[in-house]
Write an enzyme that holds these catalytic residues in place. Structure first.
Site, PDB file in Angstrom:
ATOM      1  CB  CYS A  10      39.096  39.464  44.162  1.00 45.96           C
ATOM      2  SG  CYS A  10      39.706  38.239  42.961  1.00 45.96           S
TER       3      CYS A  10
ATOM      4  CG  HIS B  87      32.467  45.131  31.027  1.00 48.64           C
ATOM      5  ND1 HIS B  87      34.000  45.613  30.762  1.00 48.64           N
ATOM      6  CD2 HIS B  87      32.672  44.850  32.170  1.00 48.64           C
ATOM      7  CE1 HIS B  87      34.696  45.385  31.985  1.00 48.64           C
ATOM      8  NE2 HIS B  87      34.014  44.744  32.635  1.00 48.64           N
TER       9      HIS B  87
ATOM     10  CB  CYS C 248      44.154  35.937  42.645  1.00 45.15           C
ATOM     11  SG  CYS C 248      42.614  36.336  42.140  1.00 45.15           S
TER      12      CYS C 248
ATOM     13  CE  LYS D 186      36.836  36.712  33.721  1.00 49.47           C
ATOM     14  NZ  LYS D 186      36.945  37.217  35.038  1.00 49.47           N
TER      15      LYS D 186
ATOM     16  CG  HIS E 228      36.763  43.324  28.712  1.00 51.43           C
ATOM     17  ND1 HIS E 228      35.780  42.525  28.735  1.00 51.43           N
ATOM     18  CD2 HIS E 228      37.214  43.707  29.979  1.00 51.43           C
ATOM     19  CE1 HIS E 228      35.916  41.952  29.723  1.00 51.43           C
ATOM     20  NE2 HIS E 228      36.705  42.670  30.695  1.00 51.43           N
TER      21      HIS E 228
ATOM     22  CE  LYS F  89      37.793  46.079  33.807  1.00 47.86           C
ATOM     23  NZ  LYS F  89      36.311  46.876  34.236  1.00 47.86           N
TER      24      LYS F  89
ATOM     25  CG  HIS G 235      42.185  38.999  38.877  1.00 51.66           C
ATOM     26  ND1 HIS G 235      41.052  38.768  40.228  1.00 51.66           N
ATOM     27  CD2 HIS G 235      41.353  39.817  38.211  1.00 51.66           C
ATOM     28  CE1 HIS G 235      39.975  39.186  39.736  1.00 51.66           C
ATOM     29  NE2 HIS G 235      40.157  40.082  38.638  1.00 51.66           N
TER      30      HIS G 235
ATOM     31  CB  CYS H 249      43.176  39.231  45.226  1.00 57.37           C
ATOM     32  SG  CYS H 249      43.070  39.653  43.559  1.00 57.37           S
TER      33      CYS H 249
HETATM   34  O1  ME8 Z   1      32.868  42.409  38.931  1.00 62.00           O
HETATM   35  N1  ME8 Z   1      33.219  37.139  29.448  1.00 62.00           N
HETATM   36  O2  ME8 Z   1      32.694  44.309  37.715  1.00 62.00           O
HETATM   37  P1  ME8 Z   1      33.596  43.907  36.468  1.00 62.00           P
HETATM   38  C1  ME8 Z   1      31.968  37.367  29.971  1.00 62.00           C
HETATM   39  N2  ME8 Z   1      32.028  45.659  39.944  1.00 62.00           N
HETATM   40  N3  ME8 Z   1      31.557  38.323  30.778  1.00 62.00           N
HETATM   41  C2  ME8 Z   1      32.390  39.005  31.271  1.00 62.00           C
HETATM   42  C3  ME8 Z   1      33.825  38.912  31.257  1.00 62.00           C
HETATM   43  C4  ME8 Z   1      34.298  38.176  30.019  1.00 62.00           C
HETATM   44  N4  ME8 Z   1      35.426  37.787  29.666  1.00 62.00           N
HETATM   45  N5  ME8 Z   1      34.525  39.863  31.618  1.00 62.00           N
HETATM   46  C5  ME8 Z   1      33.570  40.563  32.440  1.00 62.00           C
HETATM   47  C6  ME8 Z   1      32.543  43.691  39.019  1.00 62.00           C
HETATM   48  N6  ME8 Z   1      32.397  40.250  32.206  1.00 62.00           N
HETATM   49  C7  ME8 Z   1      32.083  44.144  40.072  1.00 62.00           C
HETATM   50  C8  ME8 Z   1      30.671  43.897  39.973  1.00 62.00           C
HETATM   51  S1  ME8 Z   1      27.833  43.942  40.606  1.00 62.00           S
HETATM   52  C9  ME8 Z   1      27.137  44.486  42.096  1.00 62.00           C
HETATM   53  C10 ME8 Z   1      29.544  44.589  41.147  1.00 62.00           C
HETATM   54  C11 ME8 Z   1      31.267  40.756  32.764  1.00 62.00           C
HETATM   55  O3  ME8 Z   1      33.690  44.974  35.867  1.00 62.00           O
HETATM   56  C12 ME8 Z   1      30.345  39.729  33.581  1.00 62.00           C
HETATM   57  O4  ME8 Z   1      29.071  40.008  33.710  1.00 62.00           O
HETATM   58  O5  ME8 Z   1      34.588  43.144  36.814  1.00 62.00           O
HETATM   59  C13 ME8 Z   1      31.033  39.688  34.726  1.00 62.00           C
HETATM   60  O6  ME8 Z   1      30.376  39.066  36.041  1.00 62.00           O
HETATM   61  C14 ME8 Z   1      31.068  41.319  34.923  1.00 62.00           C
HETATM   62  O7  ME8 Z   1      31.528  41.706  33.604  1.00 62.00           O
HETATM   63  C15 ME8 Z   1      32.411  41.532  35.736  1.00 62.00           C
HETATM   64  O8  ME8 Z   1      32.469  43.012  35.697  1.00 62.00           O
END
Ligand code: ME8
Length: 533
Positions: free
Chosen positions: A158, A50, A172, A323, A47, A326, A175, A155
């Site tokens: 998380c 990312h 959580c 926020k 989304h 997904k 979430h 969770c």
């Molecule tokens: O946490 N606003 O993956 P993830 C801004 N796999 N940035 C956002 C966002 C939002 N609403 N939503 C997501 C994970 N992000 C782990 C990470 S790293 C070793 C492992 C961005 O798919 C932001 O960078 O949930 C956030 O920290 C990341 O996506 C979380 O991605």
């Protein structure tokens, strides 16, 4: 897409002028810049959040390339763990099949936002898996891992345990879902033993985590006391086996964090670790600060690695008041906006609408409003009126650079300095704001000079002066805007009769007075056709 294919079209133009030598060229020290995004979970489709992090990392990567630094920009996907296994089970396919399908969507985001990553890591890459095993073995050999049983509230979104106190109304905090009770025999990492060393590191490196309030958050978390953490799972199959006990898999967060190190070992067929380690910046939002600011440095200390130089924590993009996530199901899909208007307007919007480092609200209406007000009316219009006046009054040829001082030179130098400092500090919105004051300055310059009056009065030298300054202002903008809106920057260079190559946007060309006379200026279609709302 209004500005796509700039480079392709550029080659068809006439009177190309090479960038030439900048006035202030000289011997410069080349640095290295290794920046990472989080590796995104493939449990669901990508989304706008990312895309946002990837765009931020791309802007600083491009900027450092403009400065001549050796850049390595790493992104990728986090493919193991409970969440992914559950998503696959729901779809009736294997986790591997699920990951293979999802990863194409994440790779597509990278391409669609025009990001210039140097590698895309998948945690299912066999080289990564082997590296993780070697890494965790080092931690084990250092005496930092022991076996114990664990029970608590988990969770699965998380992939982390919570205590009752950390939940909000039993749910959580991140979430809004109810955690489940889990009990397992696990391997534990002696995180508590690293509390003092972590604290010392934070105190000795006050810019380890940026911005400042995130540093304070992480430090205070450390000072409240750390518990050892479970780093393996007994019930899960979808993960990397613990090297000394194949009945367990390595906790997905440990597996994921190690990507930043493993990638360097195989990304280009030659081990880049000595050249590029440690990372200059890990970029992410606040949801995963604890993993990166506490667990990751402790693991690195244990395995004998140098720590990353900085973590930069940007804010959340919110849709409505919440926020996006997904798990919550309130996500904004970046693809339609990019399909329709191009990557540049989308990149611009994300960084201009929300202060990089703070939370902010995004939506399609504000996208369109900002696009029309700033891209179409301000930048796009500046380009078209300049090109069309040079067409009309000077047969489409850049007039000779006027002798004497330019009224804009000093302001341009000040803008370049602010942008350079801002981009060095990850203040991406601050950089854009400084650039936009100059876009507006140039539009005012047109009104002040009224070149149509100069033309009518036959004031040839004055008219040359006005037109050259406008064209030079646009060239300067193309350099400072390159990292933010690269396709537009290339298109602007082309329209000014310059080759839109890397030399043209080298950072040393963010200086005044470099536009050669004689270039063929083309008007072309509007850079940003207005959106009807
Ligand atoms: O946490 N606003 O993956 P993830 C801004 N796999 N940035 C956002 C966002 C939002 N609403 N939503 C997501 C994970 N992000 C782990 C990470 S790293 C070793 C492992 C961005 O798919 C932001 O960078 O949930 C956030 O920290 C990341 O996506 C979380 O991605």
């Amino acid at each position: 897409m209004p500005v796509s294919g700039a480079a392709e079209r550029a080659s068809a133009r006439i009177a190309r002028i090479p960038a030439g030598k900048p006035r202030n060229s000289g011997c410069r020290h080349m640095g290295k810049f290794f920046v990472t995004t989080p590796i995104y979970y493939v449990n669901d489709v990508p989304h706008i959040g990312h895309a946002y992090t990837t765009i931020g990392a791309d802007v600083v990567s491009r900027f450092h390339r403009q400065k001549g630094d050796e850049v390595f920009f790493l992104t990728g996907t986090d493919e193991h763990g409970n969440k992914v296994e559950m998503a696959a089970t729901e779809r009736g396919i294997t986790p591997r099949e699920h990951a293979d399908q999802m990863v194409t969507r994440f790779k597509e985001v990278v391409r669609k936002v025009n990001a210039t990553n140097d590698f895309f890591i998948r945690t299912t890459d066999p080289q990564h898996e082997a590296y993780v095993q070697r890494f965790i073995q080092k931690v084990y050999d250092a005496g930092d891992i022991y076996e114990s049983s664990y029970s608590g509230l988990y969770c699965s979104a998380c992939e982390a345990y919570y205590t009752e106190e950390n939940l909000v109304d039993g749910l959580c905090p991140d979430h809004g879902t109810a955690p489940t009770f889990m009990e397992e025999k696990n391997y534990f990492f002696k995180l508590a033993d690293y509390q003092d060393r972590l604290r010392q590191h934070y105190l000795a490196h006050p810019d380890f985590v940026r911005p400042r309030h995130r540093y304070n958050e992480a430090l205070s978390f450390i000072e409240q006391g750390l518990d050892d953490i479970s780093i393996s799972r007994a019930t899960l199959k979808w993960g990397i086996p613990v090297p000394w006990d194949a009945s367990q898999v390595i906790y997905v967060w440990v597996d994921a964090l190690i990507n930043y190190a493993s990638a360097l070992s195989y990304a280009v067929g030659q081990d880049l670790t000595t050249r590029l380690w440690p990372p200059t910046y890990h970029l992410m939002a606040q949801d995963i600060l604890k993993f990166h600011g506490i667990i990751w440095p402790a693991l690195l200390m244990s395995a004998g690695y140098e720590l990353p130089e900085h973590l930069f924590i940007h804010g959340y993009l919110k849709l409505g008041g919440e926020k996006m996530s997904k798990t919550r199901g309130n996500v904004m899909d970046p693809f339609p906006l990019i399909e329709q208007y191009g990557a540049d307007p989308f990149r611009f919007y994300c960084l201009r609408e929300v202060n990089f480092g703070q939370d902010g609200v995004v939506g399609e209406d504000s996208f369109k409003a900002r696009y029309n007000a700033e891209l179409a009316n301000e930048l796009g219009n500046l380009m078209s009126r300049t090109a069309s006046m040079i067409g009309k009054y000077r047969a489409g040829v850049v007039p000779a650079a006027p002798v004497g001082e330019s009224p804009l030179a000093e302001e341009a130098a000040a803008v370049a300095a602010v942008v350079e400092k801002a981009l060095g500090d990850f203040d991406l919105s601050g950089g854009l704001e400084a650039i936009w004051t100059f876009v507006r300055r140039l539009n005012r310059f047109v009104e002040e000079r009224a070149p149509w009056k100069q033309a009518k009065a036959g004031e040839d030298a004055a008219l040359d002066h006005t037109l050259w300054n406008l064209a030079e202002g646009l060239r300067f903008l193309a350099v400072v805007l390159h990292s933010f809106i690269p396709a537009t920057s290339a298109e602007m260079m082309s329209r000014l009769g310059m080759e839109p190559d890397a030399a043209a946007v080298a950072w040393e060309r963010a200086a005044w007075g470099l536009l050669p006379a004689g270039g063929a200026v083309t008007a072309g279609a509007p850079l940003f056709p207005r959106i009807d709302v």
